[in-house]
Design an enzyme around this catalytic site. Structure first.
Site, PDB file in Angstrom:
ATOM      1  N   THR A   1       0.874  -1.178   0.000  1.00  0.00           N
ATOM      2  CA  THR A   1       0.000   0.000   0.000  1.00  0.00           C
ATOM      3  C   THR A   1       0.911   1.227   0.000  1.00  0.00           C
ATOM      4  O   THR A   1       2.055   1.172   0.463  1.00  0.00           O
ATOM      5  CB  THR A   1      -0.926   0.032   1.232  1.00  0.00           C
ATOM      6  OG1 THR A   1      -0.141  -0.142   2.421  1.00  0.00           O
ATOM      7  CG2 THR A   1      -1.973  -1.062   1.146  1.00  0.00           C
TER       8      THR A   1
ATOM      9  N   LYS B   1       5.969   3.458   0.868  1.00  0.00           N
ATOM     10  CA  LYS B   1       5.501   2.221   0.253  1.00  0.00           C
ATOM     11  C   LYS B   1       5.666   1.119   1.281  1.00  0.00           C
ATOM     12  O   LYS B   1       6.788   0.764   1.630  1.00  0.00           O
ATOM     13  CB  LYS B   1       6.304   1.922  -1.011  1.00  0.00           C
ATOM     14  CG  LYS B   1       5.783   0.739  -1.816  1.00  0.00           C
ATOM     15  CD  LYS B   1       6.567   0.586  -3.118  1.00  0.00           C
ATOM     16  CE  LYS B   1       6.009  -0.541  -3.983  1.00  0.00           C
ATOM     17  NZ  LYS B   1       6.770  -0.686  -5.247  1.00  0.00           N
TER      18      LYS B   1
ATOM     19  N   ASP C   1       5.371  21.561  -6.763  1.00  0.00           N
ATOM     20  CA  ASP C   1       4.336  22.408  -6.174  1.00  0.00           C
ATOM     21  C   ASP C   1       3.890  21.783  -4.849  1.00  0.00           C
ATOM     22  O   ASP C   1       3.012  20.929  -4.816  1.00  0.00           O
ATOM     23  CB  ASP C   1       3.164  22.519  -7.162  1.00  0.00           C
ATOM     24  CG  ASP C   1       1.978  23.280  -6.609  1.00  0.00           C
ATOM     25  OD1 ASP C   1       2.132  23.934  -5.561  1.00  0.00           O
ATOM     26  OD2 ASP C   1       0.903  23.222  -7.229  1.00  0.00           O
TER      27      ASP C   1
END
Length: 398
Positions: A79, A95, A211
């Site tokens: 996941t 991870k 960003d």
């Protein structure tokens, strides 16, 4: 500065900044509760076993450093979560793999690949287009340990981006930039790291993010409008939340080194997604770096033409068969050179002594690349086909 994890040195890209971030409080109970009987997320994967997965919780702090902010995705072996690196004042991707006994040697193999990447020269222009590993550690779960890899966060994959376009094709300028960066990444891996990726596909190429507001917005959304979830036997399964479109999209990054291998060793094993499999892999000709180039040639067609060069379906068995794949290659490229066939351990399984495919009825009429390409004209079409032809050749050396 550097730190050592499991005996491997990894570069920390940022200096430690004063006081660490204070943990956030993710206790908002205003979330949608999903029925226990409804399968969601990793539960929908065939063969799912709950105990294999680490029961990650939003708000949890791992290694006394990484606070989980929200779920980004899931797969058969892991996941993926957005987290706050409280020591270095930055967001990272965690991870978290299924239990280590289920993963076996693959966990250490992937770490060794990252070790080789980190030890390679860093001045090569392709280095920044290869995903880096910031940290690695094990966390104890209810049944076993789980390996956690820490990466700089990325946005979405080229495959996801492809589906944003109604015609499901990458626009020419984006394809050109993606390929340029991908070739730089492969040149770095092949020449400086001596690594063969072996598993290049559109969802293993992801766009970077320049960003940080994307991450703070994700965090605020989770704090104010917690994601839907379900609880089964004390285990919470969260729904994934998407990162919004960045104001500044970063460069494409080649990811997923779980199947990568060392290039300075001889290889005969099966690799690559079925429809991207190189002829030397199918015929068990000793293969090397060139398998990645064939792989990219096939991926280009998917990205730019909106379809696959090879169907991967045997009309008799209605599933992938190597003989059908070889027949399609012959239909596209013409018959393989005898000198190439002579090097394959499995050549006699598929070809006669005269060099004809045993399943000759599958070959059909020769359809060259020029007839397959329908969206370009003139010089642009010829340039595109020239590029693809260079990558899709029977003989790996070429």
């Amino acid at each position: 500065m550097t730190s050592s994890i499991n005996g491997i040195l990894f570069l920390q890209s940022l200096p430690r900044l004063g006081r660490r971030w204070t943990p956030l409080n993710f206790t908002n109970l205003n979330f949608t509760r999903i029925s226990k009987s409804q399968a969601i997320e990793e539960e929908t994967i065939p063969g799912y076993v709950a105990g294999r997965y680490y029961p990650t919780r939003i708000g949890e702090i791992l290694k006394d450093r990484y606070q989980v902010v929200g779920k980004l995705g899931f797969g058969a072996s892991s996941t993926v979560w957005l987290a706050r690196d409280m020591d270095y004042h930055r967001y990272v991707t965690l991870k978290v793999f299924i239990k280590s006994t289920s993963m076996g040697q693959q966990l250490d193999d992937e770490l060794n690949i990252y070790k080789r990447i980190e030890e390679a020269p860093r001045k090569h222009p392709g280095r920044k287009y290869v995903r880096s590993l910031l940290d690695s550690f094990d966390v104890s779960g209810p049944e076993d340990k789980h390996r956690c890899l820490v990466h700089p966060p990325l946005w979405e994959s080229v495959l996801d981006f492809l589906f944003r376009n109604p015609v499901q094709r990458l626009p020419t300028p984006i394809l050109a930039v993606t390929l340029h960066r991908l070739f730089l990444a492969l040149n770095y891996l092949h020449t400086e790291c001596k690594i063969i990726h072996t598993y290049i596909k559109a969802d293993n190429i992801m766009f970077g993010i320049d960003d940080d507001s994307v991450f703070s917005d994700f965090e605020n959304n989770e704090l104010q409008n917690p994601c839907p979830r379900k609880e089964v036997d004390g285990r919470i399964i969260y729904t994934s939340r998407e990162l919004r479109m960045p104001k500044i999209l970063g460069a494409p990054i080649l990811c997923d080194f779980g199947s990568a291998v060392m290039g300075d060793e001889q290889h005969l094993e099966d690799i690559q997604p079925d429809i991207y499999r190189a002829p030397e892999v199918i015929l068990q000709v000793p293969w090397s770096y060139s398998v990645d180039i064939w792989n990219v040639g096939c991926v280009i067609w998917n990205l730019y033409e909106g379809g696959s060069l090879f169907s991967d379906q045997d009309p008799e068995y209605h599933t992938y068969r190597s003989r059908a794949h070889l027949a399609e290659m012959i239909r596209l490229l013409g018959p393989p050179p005898p000198s190439f066939l002579a090097r394959g351990n499995l050549t006699q399984k598929f070809f006669t002594e005269k060099g004809d495919l045993c399943a000759r009825e599958l070959v059909g009429e020769h359809i060259p690349l020029e007839q397959r390409e329908t969206s370009l004209e003139g010089e642009e079409k010829e340039m595109f086909l020239r590029l693809v032809r260079k990558m899709l050749q029977w003989e790996p050396e070429k």
